[in-house]
Design a protein around this motif. Structure first.
Motif, PDB file in Angstrom:
ATOM      1  N   GLN A 183       4.830 -10.583  -3.967  1.00  0.00           N
ATOM      2  CA  GLN A 183       3.580 -10.887  -4.665  1.00  0.00           C
ATOM      3  C   GLN A 183       3.470 -10.082  -5.967  1.00  0.00           C
ATOM      4  O   GLN A 183       3.041 -10.609  -7.000  1.00  0.00           O
ATOM      5  CB  GLN A 183       2.390 -10.594  -3.754  1.00  0.00           C
ATOM      6  N   ALA A 184       3.880  -8.824  -5.921  1.00  0.00           N
ATOM      7  CA  ALA A 184       3.822  -7.997  -7.125  1.00  0.00           C
ATOM      8  C   ALA A 184       4.767  -8.520  -8.201  1.00  0.00           C
ATOM      9  O   ALA A 184       4.417  -8.574  -9.392  1.00  0.00           O
ATOM     10  CB  ALA A 184       4.177  -6.551  -6.770  1.00  0.00           C
ATOM     11  N   GLN A 185       5.961  -8.912  -7.802  1.00  0.00           N
ATOM     12  CA  GLN A 185       6.922  -9.456  -8.768  1.00  0.00           C
ATOM     13  C   GLN A 185       6.394 -10.734  -9.417  1.00  0.00           C
ATOM     14  O   GLN A 185       6.584 -10.944 -10.626  1.00  0.00           O
ATOM     15  CB  GLN A 185       8.244  -9.729  -8.072  1.00  0.00           C
ATOM     16  N   ARG A 186       5.728 -11.557  -8.637  1.00  0.00           N
ATOM     17  CA  ARG A 186       5.187 -12.796  -9.198  1.00  0.00           C
ATOM     18  C   ARG A 186       4.044 -12.505 -10.161  1.00  0.00           C
ATOM     19  O   ARG A 186       3.912 -13.175 -11.194  1.00  0.00           O
ATOM     20  CB  ARG A 186       4.737 -13.723  -8.062  1.00  0.00           C
ATOM     21  N   ALA A 196      -0.874  -6.938 -10.759  1.00  0.00           N
ATOM     22  CA  ALA A 196       0.341  -6.254 -10.327  1.00  0.00           C
ATOM     23  C   ALA A 196       0.046  -4.801  -9.962  1.00  0.00           C
ATOM     24  O   ALA A 196       0.567  -4.289  -8.957  1.00  0.00           O
ATOM     25  CB  ALA A 196       1.398  -6.321 -11.425  1.00  0.00           C
ATOM     26  N   GLN A 197      -0.788  -4.143 -10.728  1.00  0.00           N
ATOM     27  CA  GLN A 197      -1.149  -2.755 -10.431  1.00  0.00           C
ATOM     28  C   GLN A 197      -1.926  -2.659  -9.123  1.00  0.00           C
ATOM     29  O   GLN A 197      -1.722  -1.735  -8.329  1.00  0.00           O
ATOM     30  CB  GLN A 197      -1.961  -2.174 -11.585  1.00  0.00           C
ATOM     31  N   ARG A 198      -2.813  -3.629  -8.900  1.00  0.00           N
ATOM     32  CA  ARG A 198      -3.573  -3.629  -7.645  1.00  0.00           C
ATOM     33  C   ARG A 198      -2.627  -3.755  -6.449  1.00  0.00           C
ATOM     34  O   ARG A 198      -2.772  -3.038  -5.446  1.00  0.00           O
ATOM     35  CB  ARG A 198      -4.564  -4.796  -7.634  1.00  0.00           C
ATOM     36  N   ARG A 200       0.581  -2.978  -6.377  1.00  0.00           N
ATOM     37  CA  ARG A 200       1.394  -1.768  -6.273  1.00  0.00           C
ATOM     38  C   ARG A 200       0.621  -0.642  -5.589  1.00  0.00           C
ATOM     39  O   ARG A 200       1.205   0.165  -4.850  1.00  0.00           O
ATOM     40  CB  ARG A 200       1.860  -1.330  -7.662  1.00  0.00           C
ATOM     41  N   ARG A 201      -0.676  -0.561  -5.827  1.00  0.00           N
ATOM     42  CA  ARG A 201      -1.489   0.443  -5.128  1.00  0.00           C
ATOM     43  C   ARG A 201      -1.513   0.154  -3.629  1.00  0.00           C
ATOM     44  O   ARG A 201      -1.454   1.076  -2.802  1.00  0.00           O
ATOM     45  CB  ARG A 201      -2.908   0.470  -5.697  1.00  0.00           C
ATOM     46  N   ARG A 202      -1.584  -1.112  -3.289  1.00  0.00           N
ATOM     47  CA  ARG A 202      -1.580  -1.475  -1.877  1.00  0.00           C
ATOM     48  C   ARG A 202      -0.230  -1.149  -1.251  1.00  0.00           C
ATOM     49  O   ARG A 202      -0.154  -0.711  -0.086  1.00  0.00           O
ATOM     50  CB  ARG A 202      -1.909  -2.966  -1.717  1.00  0.00           C
ATOM     51  N   ILE A 203       0.859  -1.396  -1.975  1.00  0.00           N
ATOM     52  CA  ILE A 203       2.177  -1.045  -1.483  1.00  0.00           C
ATOM     53  C   ILE A 203       2.281   0.459  -1.235  1.00  0.00           C
ATOM     54  O   ILE A 203       2.816   0.898  -0.195  1.00  0.00           O
ATOM     55  CB  ILE A 203       3.252  -1.500  -2.494  1.00  0.00           C
ATOM     56  N   ALA A 204       1.763   1.242  -2.148  1.00  0.00           N
ATOM     57  CA  ALA A 204       1.799   2.694  -1.978  1.00  0.00           C
ATOM     58  C   ALA A 204       1.013   3.103  -0.727  1.00  0.00           C
ATOM     59  O   ALA A 204       1.450   3.974   0.036  1.00  0.00           O
ATOM     60  CB  ALA A 204       1.228   3.380  -3.216  1.00  0.00           C
ATOM     61  N   LEU A 205      -0.124   2.477  -0.519  1.00  0.00           N
ATOM     62  CA  LEU A 205      -0.933   2.798   0.652  1.00  0.00           C
ATOM     63  C   LEU A 205      -0.199   2.437   1.942  1.00  0.00           C
ATOM     64  O   LEU A 205      -0.137   3.241   2.878  1.00  0.00           O
ATOM     65  CB  LEU A 205      -2.259   2.047   0.577  1.00  0.00           C
ATOM     66  N   ALA A 206       0.383   1.245   1.982  1.00  0.00           N
ATOM     67  CA  ALA A 206       1.092   0.799   3.184  1.00  0.00           C
ATOM     68  C   ALA A 206       2.352   1.624   3.420  1.00  0.00           C
ATOM     69  O   ALA A 206       2.817   1.750   4.567  1.00  0.00           O
ATOM     70  CB  ALA A 206       1.456  -0.671   3.052  1.00  0.00           C
ATOM     71  N   SER A 207       2.890   2.220   2.361  1.00  0.00           N
ATOM     72  CA  SER A 207       4.072   3.078   2.482  1.00  0.00           C
ATOM     73  C   SER A 207       3.715   4.500   2.913  1.00  0.00           C
ATOM     74  O   SER A 207       4.617   5.320   3.119  1.00  0.00           O
ATOM     75  CB  SER A 207       4.816   3.141   1.141  1.00  0.00           C
ATOM     76  N   GLY A 208       2.418   4.779   3.008  1.00  0.00           N
ATOM     77  CA  GLY A 208       1.987   6.115   3.376  1.00  0.00           C
ATOM     78  C   GLY A 208       1.910   7.057   2.198  1.00  0.00           C
ATOM     79  O   GLY A 208       1.811   8.276   2.363  1.00  0.00           O
ATOM     80  N   GLN A 209       1.894   6.486   0.992  1.00  0.00           N
ATOM     81  CA  GLN A 209       1.862   7.316  -0.214  1.00  0.00           C
ATOM     82  C   GLN A 209       0.485   7.302  -0.888  1.00  0.00           C
ATOM     83  O   GLN A 209       0.291   7.992  -1.881  1.00  0.00           O
ATOM     84  CB  GLN A 209       2.910   6.803  -1.215  1.00  0.00           C
ATOM     85  N   GLY A 210      -0.409   6.460  -0.349  1.00  0.00           N
ATOM     86  CA  GLY A 210      -1.699   6.335  -1.001  1.00  0.00           C
ATOM     87  C   GLY A 210      -2.738   7.285  -0.449  1.00  0.00           C
ATOM     88  O   GLY A 210      -2.555   7.905   0.574  1.00  0.00           O
TER      89      GLY A 210
END
Length: 210
Positions: A183-186, A196-198, A200-210
């Motif tokens: 979804q971010a790439q699209r 895309a930034q939104r 990426r923030r969700r990806i960081a959160l799901a990765s445990g980095q948020g």
């Protein structure tokens, strides 16, 4: 775990009113269910260990088609997470696989021109016809269908959103991150930097980095 809703297996399920299945079936099913669950949650080492146990239990039968089925279940979970490795464990057994197994492998890896829909599990047949995954009710089956449609180039943006929502609702970190990446790439390709930034923030959160 509902992985066996994807591939209906008489060999790994007991039928009511009949004698209990042999121990290898229960051992294989329990280990494989646990392996898939661990894989979706991102617990790679535990998933690999569970898979090895399931495969070992199944090889005791000396039946290549039974072992091929275990390999296909593992690969279905990988496809749900957009991990397309062409299922080498199954490929080594494909010559002795059943027609239904060969059709399912082709379906998983986007070779839809080779697939006879009648040989697929029933819930995947409409996906083959139209690429729509919303009608697939089982969460894991829906993610598998989305991955297969993505590989075949048939998945709509709505299908990507459905895959994200499904993985998120189940708490399956691995496929969630994979689909959020798509979804971010699209969004980036469309020039929508804010979206895309939104994501990426969700990806960081799901990765445990948020």
């Amino acid at each position: 775990m509902r992985i066996f809703a994807i591939l209906t297996l008489a060999l790994l399920t007991a039928c009511s009113g009949k004698p209990l299945p042999p121990d290898w079936q229960a051992d294989a099913k329990g280990s494989l269910d646990g392996s898939v669950d661990d894989y979706l949650k991102g617990h790679t080492a535990a998933s690999d260990a569970g898979f090895r146990s399931a495969r070992l239990a199944t090889t005791a039968t000396g039946r290549p088609d039974y072992v091929a089925q275990v390999e296909l279940v593992r690969c279905a979970a990988r496809v749900a997470s957009l991990d397309f490795d062409d299922c080498p464990g199954y490929a080594a057994l494909a010559q002795e696989a059943t027609p239904e197994q060969r059709a399912y492998a082709d379906y998983l890896y986007g070779r839809w021109q080779n697939v006879n829909a009648a040989q697929l599990p029933e819930q995947h047949r409409p996906v083959l016809a139209g690429g729509q995954v919303a009608a697939v009710t089982d969460p894991l089956a829906r993610l598998v269908a989305a991955g297969a449609a993505f590989k075949a180039g048939r998945l709509t943006p709505e299908g990507v959103t459905q895959a994200i929502d499904t993985a998120s609702n189940q708490g399956w970190r691995r496929p969630l991150l994979a689909w959020l990446g798509v979804q971010a790439q699209r969004a980036e390709a469309a020039g929508d930097a804010q979206e895309a930034q939104r994501i990426r923030r969700r990806i960081a959160l799901a990765s445990g980095q948020g």
